[in-house]
Design a protein around this motif. Structure first.
Motif, mmCIF file in Angstrom:
data_model
loop_
_atom_site.group_PDB
_atom_site.id
_atom_site.type_symbol
_atom_site.label_atom_id
_atom_site.label_comp_id
_atom_site.label_asym_id
_atom_site.label_seq_id
_atom_site.Cartn_x
_atom_site.Cartn_y
_atom_site.Cartn_z
ATOM 1 N N TYR A 214 13.328 13.936 4.643
ATOM 2 C CA TYR A 214 13.827 14.319 3.328
ATOM 3 C C TYR A 214 14.034 15.824 3.298
ATOM 4 N N ASN A 215 15.144 16.235 2.719
ATOM 5 C CA ASN A 215 15.414 17.655 2.539
ATOM 6 C C ASN A 215 15.659 17.902 1.054
ATOM 7 N N ASN A 216 14.811 18.704 0.442
ATOM 8 C CA ASN A 216 14.919 18.958 -1.000
ATOM 9 C C ASN A 216 15.066 17.669 -1.809
ATOM 10 N N LYS B 224 0.835 -1.202 0.000
ATOM 11 C CA LYS B 224 0.000 0.000 0.000
ATOM 12 C C LYS B 224 0.869 1.250 0.000
ATOM 13 N N SER B 225 0.257 2.362 -0.416
ATOM 14 C CA SER B 225 0.963 3.650 -0.428
ATOM 15 C C SER B 225 0.148 4.716 0.274
ATOM 16 N N ILE B 226 0.863 5.640 0.895
ATOM 17 C CA ILE B 226 0.262 6.829 1.506
ATOM 18 C C ILE B 226 0.926 8.038 0.840
ATOM 19 N N LYS B 227 0.093 9.015 0.477
ATOM 20 C CA LYS B 227 0.630 10.191 -0.202
ATOM 21 C C LYS B 227 0.597 11.405 0.727
ATOM 22 N N CYS B 228 1.544 12.289 0.533
ATOM 23 C CA CYS B 228 1.612 13.508 1.333
ATOM 24 C C CYS B 228 2.051 14.671 0.464
ATOM 25 N N GLU B 229 1.406 15.812 0.691
ATOM 26 C CA GLU B 229 1.745 17.030 -0.039
ATOM 27 C C GLU B 229 1.708 18.203 0.932
ATOM 28 N N GLN B 230 2.642 19.129 0.794
ATOM 29 C CA GLN B 230 2.601 20.353 1.602
ATOM 30 C C GLN B 230 2.683 21.569 0.688
ATOM 31 N N ASN B 231 1.884 22.587 1.039
ATOM 32 C CA ASN B 231 1.853 23.813 0.235
ATOM 33 C C ASN B 231 2.438 24.996 1.009
ATOM 34 N N LEU B 232 3.327 24.673 1.957
ATOM 35 C CA LEU B 232 3.932 25.722 2.791
ATOM 36 C C LEU B 232 5.252 26.232 2.229
ATOM 37 N N GLY B 233 5.711 25.615 1.169
ATOM 38 C CA GLY B 233 7.004 26.008 0.613
ATOM 39 C C GLY B 233 8.180 25.518 1.439
ATOM 40 N N HIS B 234 7.950 24.522 2.291
ATOM 41 C CA HIS B 234 9.020 23.993 3.140
ATOM 42 C C HIS B 234 9.987 23.116 2.341
ATOM 43 N N ASP B 235 11.231 23.070 2.860
ATOM 44 C CA ASP B 235 12.248 22.261 2.194
ATOM 45 C C ASP B 235 12.319 20.837 2.725
ATOM 46 N N THR B 236 11.812 20.619 3.923
ATOM 47 C CA THR B 236 12.009 19.340 4.601
ATOM 48 C C THR B 236 10.680 18.692 4.928
ATOM 49 N N MET B 237 10.612 17.380 4.665
ATOM 50 C CA MET B 237 9.409 16.615 4.959
ATOM 51 C C MET B 237 9.772 15.345 5.719
ATOM 52 N N TYR B 238 8.810 14.842 6.466
ATOM 53 C CA TYR B 238 9.063 13.725 7.381
ATOM 54 C C TYR B 238 7.904 12.728 7.339
ATOM 55 N N ALA C 262 4.845 15.248 7.959
ATOM 56 C CA ALA C 262 5.096 16.571 8.531
ATOM 57 C C ALA C 262 6.088 17.314 7.648
ATOM 58 N N SER C 263 6.148 18.607 7.831
ATOM 59 C CA SER C 263 7.135 19.395 7.104
ATOM 60 C C SER C 263 7.672 20.490 8.020
ATOM 61 N N SER C 264 8.839 20.991 7.666
ATOM 62 C CA SER C 264 9.404 22.138 8.372
ATOM 63 C C SER C 264 10.159 22.985 7.369
ATOM 64 N N HIS C 265 10.464 24.214 7.762
ATOM 65 C CA HIS C 265 11.024 25.182 6.823
ATOM 66 C C HIS C 265 12.379 24.752 6.267
ATOM 67 N N ARG C 266 13.322 24.499 7.147
ATOM 68 C CA ARG C 266 14.666 24.179 6.678
ATOM 69 C C ARG C 266 15.151 22.827 7.158
ATOM 70 N N GLY C 267 14.488 22.270 8.183
ATOM 71 C CA GLY C 267 14.971 21.011 8.732
ATOM 72 C C GLY C 267 16.172 21.187 9.625
ATOM 73 N N ASP D 247 9.278 15.663 -5.634
ATOM 74 C CA ASP D 247 9.691 17.072 -5.537
ATOM 75 C C ASP D 247 9.577 17.471 -4.078
ATOM 76 N N LYS D 248 10.048 18.646 -3.729
ATOM 77 C CA LYS D 248 10.139 18.966 -2.302
ATOM 78 C C LYS D 248 8.781 19.201 -1.651
ATOM 79 N N ALA D 249 7.717 19.260 -2.452
ATOM 80 C CA ALA D 249 6.387 19.440 -1.885
ATOM 81 C C ALA D 249 5.662 18.121 -1.634
ATOM 82 N N HIS D 250 6.264 17.026 -2.057
ATOM 83 C CA HIS D 250 5.613 15.729 -1.935
ATOM 84 C C HIS D 250 6.548 14.701 -1.318
ATOM 85 N N LEU D 251 5.983 13.906 -0.421
ATOM 86 C CA LEU D 251 6.728 12.773 0.137
ATOM 87 C C LEU D 251 5.746 11.631 0.351
ATOM 88 N N ASN D 252 5.896 10.596 -0.459
ATOM 89 C CA ASN D 252 4.997 9.453 -0.392
ATOM 90 C C ASN D 252 5.674 8.308 0.349
#
Lengths: 114, 111
Positions: A49-51, A19-33, A92-97, A70-75
């Motif tokens: 993930y960072n960039n 199975k897969s789970i998808k994630c997207e952030q529209n905050l312009g953050h560089d880092t996702m978790y 989750a996401s954060s600005h710079r990580g 891309d940096k807005a998506h982490l599946n």
């Protein structure tokens, strides 16, 4: 507008499935978790993930494979699901990580493996 | 290993009373802490933070106190409301891209 959105909200599946789970952030953050929360509400980091580059892999079984197109998506793809994989998974996401960064969380995906 | 832990797993408070949620940490090098609130069916949400050069920080109805001597911090919620019912986490984001979360305290507000 939802800042960090993940789908699906609920996922019920049989042991052994993929199975897969998808994630997207529209905050312009560089880092996702990806975080895993167990039944006792304990939150543990899985990946960071960072960039689009993998930074942290916290001894997660290789059945779990994150992908960042891309940096807005982490599946998160999970192969050969096991009973012990049942949990709530948070993106989750954060600005710079960097140190001392606030995290912005999605609403979670409750995974139930039967 | 290093950990961030909470004293009480569940706290029941009468509506209108003040709530105090405690957190102990073990990493002496930790210099920044965040409190998150997680409502049922949602992800954790930032409430307030505090740096180690401060003993106290106030927000709207919330106050965080930091005692570096005993490595303890607390979150105080004034005039607790039903909407405050949630699980509260203290977190130590000292590690690069790696936040250590405490085990969480469930706050139940009794109407």
């Amino acid at each position: 507008d939802t800042a960090v959105s993940q789908t699906p909200k609920y996922l019920v599946t049989q042991m052994g499935n993929d199975k897969s789970i998808k994630c997207e952030q529209n905050l312009g953050h560089d880092t996702m978790y990806w975080y895993k929360q167990d039944s006792k509400k304990f939150l543990k980091i899985m990946f960071s993930y960072n960039n689009k580059e993998l930074i942290i892999n916290e001894t997660v079984p290789n059945r779990f494979s994150p992908k960042s197109p891309d940096k807005a998506h982490l599946n998160l793809h999970i192969n050969s699901l096991e009973l012990g994989d049942s949990a709530v998974y948070f993106c989750a996401s954060s600005h710079r990580g960097a140190r001392n960064e606030k995290l912005f969380f999605g609403s979670g995906t409750q995974l139930s493996v039967l | 290993g290093e950990s961030v832990g909470l004293h009480l797993p569940t706290l029941s408070v009468q509506e209108g009373d003040n709530s105090i949620i405690n957190c102990a940490y073990s990493n002496s090098a930790s210099d920044y802490f965040i409190w998150y609130k997680q409502e049922s069916g949602k992800g954790p949400q930032f409430i307030i933070d505090i740096r180690s050069n401060m003993d106290k920080r106030q927000g709207q109805r919330v106050t965080v106190l930091l005692n570096k001597t005993v490595k303890h911090l607390s979150l105080q919620i004034a005039a607790t409301q039903p909407g405050d019912s949630a699980v509260y986490f203290c977190a130590d984001p000292a590690g690069y891209q790696k936040v250590t979360f405490g085990t969480g305290t469930k706050l139940q507000v009794i109407p």
